[in-house]
Scaffold this motif. Structure first.
Motif, PDB file in Angstrom:
ATOM      1  N   ALA A 116      -8.481   6.578   8.850  1.00 31.54           N
ATOM      2  CA  ALA A 116      -7.478   7.193   8.147  1.00 31.54           C
ATOM      3  C   ALA A 116      -6.231   6.234   8.247  1.00 31.54           C
ATOM      4  O   ALA A 116      -5.125   6.888   7.758  1.00 31.54           O
ATOM      5  N   PHE A 117      -6.190   5.043   8.712  1.00 32.61           N
ATOM      6  CA  PHE A 117      -4.970   4.118   8.740  1.00 32.61           C
ATOM      7  C   PHE A 117      -5.206   2.987   7.750  1.00 32.61           C
ATOM      8  O   PHE A 117      -6.275   2.261   7.691  1.00 32.61           O
ATOM      9  N   PHE A 118      -3.991   2.751   6.969  1.00 28.86           N
ATOM     10  CA  PHE A 118      -4.322   1.695   6.027  1.00 28.86           C
ATOM     11  C   PHE A 118      -2.884   0.863   6.075  1.00 28.86           C
ATOM     12  O   PHE A 118      -2.088   1.320   6.333  1.00 28.86           O
ATOM     13  N   VAL A 119      -3.332  -0.516   5.614  1.00 24.21           N
ATOM     14  CA  VAL A 119      -2.101  -1.292   5.067  1.00 24.21           C
ATOM     15  C   VAL A 119      -2.228  -1.376   3.695  1.00 24.21           C
ATOM     16  O   VAL A 119      -3.207  -1.679   2.947  1.00 24.21           O
ATOM     17  N   MET A 120      -1.297  -1.050   2.931  1.00 23.79           N
ATOM     18  CA  MET A 120      -1.340  -0.753   1.316  1.00 23.79           C
ATOM     19  C   MET A 120      -0.004  -1.417   0.694  1.00 23.79           C
ATOM     20  O   MET A 120       0.945  -1.821   1.147  1.00 23.79           O
ATOM     21  N   THR A 121      -0.432  -1.685  -0.600  1.00 20.33           N
ATOM     22  CA  THR A 121       0.427  -2.512  -1.377  1.00 20.33           C
ATOM     23  C   THR A 121       0.520  -1.492  -2.753  1.00 20.33           C
ATOM     24  O   THR A 121       0.009  -0.810  -3.079  1.00 20.33           O
ATOM     25  N   GLY A 122       1.429  -1.975  -3.543  1.00 19.16           N
ATOM     26  CA  GLY A 122       1.998  -1.241  -4.750  1.00 19.16           C
ATOM     27  C   GLY A 122       0.941  -1.845  -5.696  1.00 19.16           C
ATOM     28  O   GLY A 122       0.311  -2.611  -5.589  1.00 19.16           O
ATOM     29  N   ALA A 123       0.837  -1.396  -7.059  1.00 24.85           N
ATOM     30  CA  ALA A 123       0.236  -1.790  -8.210  1.00 24.85           C
ATOM     31  C   ALA A 123       0.442  -3.121  -8.229  1.00 24.85           C
ATOM     32  O   ALA A 123      -0.841  -3.945  -8.647  1.00 24.85           O
ATOM     33  N   GLY A 125       1.613  -5.410  -6.228  1.00 24.45           N
ATOM     34  CA  GLY A 125       2.142  -6.161  -5.017  1.00 24.45           C
ATOM     35  C   GLY A 125       1.072  -7.305  -4.601  1.00 24.45           C
ATOM     36  O   GLY A 125       0.173  -7.601  -5.275  1.00 24.45           O
ATOM     37  N   PRO A 126       1.450  -7.715  -3.346  1.00 20.01           N
ATOM     38  CA  PRO A 126       0.323  -8.879  -2.954  1.00 20.01           C
ATOM     39  C   PRO A 126      -1.146  -8.413  -2.914  1.00 20.01           C
ATOM     40  O   PRO A 126      -1.406  -7.154  -2.702  1.00 20.01           O
ATOM     41  N   GLY A 127      -1.925  -9.326  -3.207  1.00 19.35           N
ATOM     42  CA  GLY A 127      -3.224  -9.127  -3.409  1.00 19.35           C
ATOM     43  C   GLY A 127      -4.214  -9.097  -2.125  1.00 19.35           C
ATOM     44  O   GLY A 127      -5.479  -9.024  -2.295  1.00 19.35           O
ATOM     45  N   SER A 128      -3.587  -9.608  -0.903  1.00 16.98           N
ATOM     46  CA  SER A 128      -4.565  -9.632   0.210  1.00 16.98           C
ATOM     47  C   SER A 128      -3.570  -9.592   1.525  1.00 16.98           C
ATOM     48  O   SER A 128      -2.380  -9.856   1.415  1.00 16.98           O
ATOM     49  N   ILE A 129      -4.122  -9.571   2.521  1.00 17.35           N
ATOM     50  CA  ILE A 129      -3.368  -9.888   3.808  1.00 17.35           C
ATOM     51  C   ILE A 129      -2.885 -11.110   3.986  1.00 17.35           C
ATOM     52  O   ILE A 129      -1.723 -11.054   4.122  1.00 17.35           O
ATOM     53  N   GLU A 130      -3.360 -11.821   3.708  1.00 19.28           N
ATOM     54  CA  GLU A 130      -2.858 -13.523   3.759  1.00 19.28           C
ATOM     55  C   GLU A 130      -1.657 -13.406   2.931  1.00 19.28           C
ATOM     56  O   GLU A 130      -0.574 -14.300   3.293  1.00 19.28           O
ATOM     57  N   VAL A 182       9.916  -2.644  -0.766  1.00 23.37           N
ATOM     58  CA  VAL A 182       9.188  -3.346   0.080  1.00 23.37           C
ATOM     59  C   VAL A 182       7.789  -3.959  -0.263  1.00 23.37           C
ATOM     60  O   VAL A 182       7.415  -3.096  -1.279  1.00 23.37           O
ATOM     61  N   ASP A 183       7.222  -4.881   0.179  1.00 24.29           N
ATOM     62  CA  ASP A 183       6.015  -5.428  -0.513  1.00 24.29           C
ATOM     63  C   ASP A 183       4.681  -4.707  -0.146  1.00 24.29           C
ATOM     64  O   ASP A 183       3.871  -4.859  -0.866  1.00 24.29           O
ATOM     65  N   ALA A 184       4.984  -4.117   1.200  1.00 26.93           N
ATOM     66  CA  ALA A 184       3.553  -3.317   1.490  1.00 26.93           C
ATOM     67  C   ALA A 184       4.074  -2.280   2.508  1.00 26.93           C
ATOM     68  O   ALA A 184       5.407  -2.357   2.941  1.00 26.93           O
ATOM     69  N   ALA A 185       3.068  -1.332   3.022  1.00 31.61           N
ATOM     70  CA  ALA A 185       3.191  -0.579   3.921  1.00 31.61           C
ATOM     71  C   ALA A 185       2.304  -0.222   4.882  1.00 31.61           C
ATOM     72  O   ALA A 185       0.987   0.030   4.294  1.00 31.61           O
ATOM     73  N   THR A 186       2.406   0.141   5.947  1.00 30.76           N
ATOM     74  CA  THR A 186       1.490   0.927   6.680  1.00 30.76           C
ATOM     75  C   THR A 186       1.465   2.191   6.688  1.00 30.76           C
ATOM     76  O   THR A 186       2.619   2.897   7.089  1.00 30.76           O
ATOM     77  N   LEU A 187       0.378   3.106   6.116  1.00 30.51           N
ATOM     78  CA  LEU A 187       0.086   4.282   5.956  1.00 30.51           C
ATOM     79  C   LEU A 187      -0.805   5.025   6.403  1.00 30.51           C
ATOM     80  O   LEU A 187      -2.044   4.561   6.647  1.00 30.51           O
ATOM     81  N   ALA A 188      -0.972   6.390   6.359  1.00 30.13           N
ATOM     82  CA  ALA A 188      -2.006   7.387   6.704  1.00 30.13           C
ATOM     83  C   ALA A 188      -1.879   8.576   6.008  1.00 30.13           C
ATOM     84  O   ALA A 188      -0.998   8.846   5.282  1.00 30.13           O
ATOM     85  N   GLY A 189      -3.097   9.087   6.023  1.00 26.82           N
ATOM     86  CA  GLY A 189      -3.079  10.614   5.521  1.00 26.82           C
ATOM     87  C   GLY A 189      -2.404  10.869   4.160  1.00 26.82           C
ATOM     88  O   GLY A 189      -2.803  10.188   3.179  1.00 26.82           O
ATOM     89  N   ALA A 190      -1.658  11.837   3.709  1.00 26.10           N
ATOM     90  CA  ALA A 190      -1.373  12.247   2.390  1.00 26.10           C
ATOM     91  C   ALA A 190      -0.478  11.218   2.111  1.00 26.10           C
ATOM     92  O   ALA A 190      -0.488  10.841   0.766  1.00 26.10           O
ATOM     93  N   ALA A 197      -2.661   7.437  -5.604  1.00 25.44           N
ATOM     94  CA  ALA A 197      -2.464   8.109  -6.800  1.00 25.44           C
ATOM     95  C   ALA A 197      -1.697   7.332  -7.771  1.00 25.44           C
ATOM     96  O   ALA A 197      -1.619   7.730  -9.157  1.00 25.44           O
ATOM     97  N   ALA A 198      -0.587   6.487  -7.269  1.00 22.99           N
ATOM     98  CA  ALA A 198       0.639   5.791  -8.056  1.00 22.99           C
ATOM     99  C   ALA A 198      -0.188   4.617  -8.445  1.00 22.99           C
ATOM    100  O   ALA A 198       0.781   3.789  -8.989  1.00 22.99           O
ATOM    101  N   GLY A 199      -1.262   4.310  -8.064  1.00 20.21           N
ATOM    102  CA  GLY A 199      -1.634   2.933  -8.422  1.00 20.21           C
ATOM    103  C   GLY A 199      -1.742   1.795  -7.517  1.00 20.21           C
ATOM    104  O   GLY A 199      -2.194   0.755  -7.383  1.00 20.21           O
ATOM    105  N   GLY A 200      -1.382   2.426  -6.178  1.00 18.93           N
ATOM    106  CA  GLY A 200      -1.311   1.501  -5.104  1.00 18.93           C
ATOM    107  C   GLY A 200      -2.648   1.047  -4.577  1.00 18.93           C
ATOM    108  O   GLY A 200      -3.770   1.700  -4.958  1.00 18.93           O
ATOM    109  N   ARG A 201      -2.782   0.069  -3.766  1.00 21.63           N
ATOM    110  CA  ARG A 201      -4.264  -0.552  -3.398  1.00 21.63           C
ATOM    111  C   ARG A 201      -4.099  -0.800  -1.860  1.00 21.63           C
ATOM    112  O   ARG A 201      -3.307  -0.953  -1.379  1.00 21.63           O
ATOM    113  N   ILE A 202      -5.406  -0.501  -1.309  1.00 21.54           N
ATOM    114  CA  ILE A 202      -5.598  -0.965   0.319  1.00 21.54           C
ATOM    115  C   ILE A 202      -5.876  -2.140   0.086  1.00 21.54           C
ATOM    116  O   ILE A 202      -6.794  -2.773  -0.283  1.00 21.54           O
TER     117      ILE A 202
END
Length: 318
Positions: A116-123, A125-130, A182-190, A197-202
């Protein structure tokens, strides 16, 4: 006769403080945090169906439900006596609080939810954790999401100091990411579903990186002095779990309305969580692993004996 009356009067004066002290034993109200996000269905059901008010009301006690979502803020409130029960507290926050001398005890598990927990970026945004090195990441510090980010970075040979970590609650982190601030965010749930839904990636989920457990914690003094109220709270929580089991569709609808999401999105999230109340030896092992990780990551200096110092035996009861 006069001596008898004097004796009775003295006896009444001597016992009246005891009577007053006994009357003060049970508080007029109990403060229990209400934390509905990321998808805390038992808490939502308990509130919407009035199970907690009913349980405490039967004992002549009122409830108040401050919405304190930050683990650190809940720990501070427990330490100050401002709340009696932290209804949903990250295991890492509980460990940090106890290691820093806060008189608290865990009385039950709340949920286990690595998926249920994610590091996410925008459509775009950066393509990897590195690729997050030197980038900005928003999210709530001192929480399971904080631990996930640290673990995700560590898996790639990086540290939290390799990113600009901005402390924000979940809605603020989601909004900042969607606005491109911001370039990424730590998110969960809704919040995670809205970004997706807005094109973001995990970029990473908790699965395989952390074994997060949320717990129910109480002030140590409250547990010692008010065992009947602690039992009433747990009974109300079990009633919510029974309702979820016996009325799955209604429970999903109630949770979806509370979180302002579709029933389909609620149904998608529910399997991410294990809401079993009784703690297990595996839970203790996972919490011990969390503590080791926090020490290695420089988040914790003093350690505790998880089972002896933090967990009350009550937590292992079904």
């Amino acid at each position: 006769m006069r001596l008898l009356k004097l004796f009775v009067a003295v006896a009444m004066l001597a016992t009246s403080p005891m009577i007053a002290a006994h009357a003060a034993d049970k508080p007029a109200k109990v403060s229990v945090t209400y934390v509905s996000s990321p998808f805390n269905v038992p808490s939502i059901i308990m509130r919407k169906k009035g199970f907690l008010d009913e349980a405490f009301g039967a004992l002549g006690v009122k409830t108040e439900n401050p919405e304190i979502t930050s683990g650190g803020a809940q720990i501070q409130a427990l330490a100050a006596g401002a709340i009696d029960i932290a209804s949903v507290l990250g295991g890492t926050s509980a460990i940090l609080g106890r290691a820093n001398g806060i008189d608290l005890k865990v009385i039950a598990a709340y949920s286990r939810s690595p998926k249920a927990f994610f590091v996410m970026t925008g459509a775009n945004g950066p393509g990897s954790i590195e690729a997050l090195k030197g980038k900005s990441v928003a999210g709530p510090k001192g929480t399971t999401l904080n631990q996930l980010l640290a673990a995700a970075l560590a898996s790639k040979g990086m540290k939290l100091t390799d990113v600009e970590y901005l402390n924000m609650d979940l809605p603020a982190a989601r909004a900042a990411l969607l606005a491109g601030k911001v370039d990424a965010a730590t998110l969960a749930g809704a919040n995670a579903l809205q970004v997706e839904a807005a094109g973001g990636r995990i970029l990473a989920s908790g699965e395989g990186l952390i074994a997060p457990i949320s717990v129910i914690a109480v002030r140590g003094a409250f547990l010692r002095e008010q065992p009947a109220l602690v039992a009433a709270y747990l009974a109300a929580h079990r009633k919510a779990l029974d309702f979820m089991r016996d009325n799955p569709e209604e429970a999903l609808k109630i949770a979806a309305e509370d979180q302002k999401i579709s029933t389909d999105d609620a149904r998608k999230q529910l399997p991410w969580y294990d809401f079993t109340l009784a703690m297990t030896d595996r839970d203790i092992e996972n919490l011990a692993g969390d503590q080791r990780f926090m020490v290695e990551a420089g988040m914790l200096q003093k350690t505790i004996d998880i089972r002896a110092d933090l967990i009350d035996p009550l937590a292992f009861k079904p």
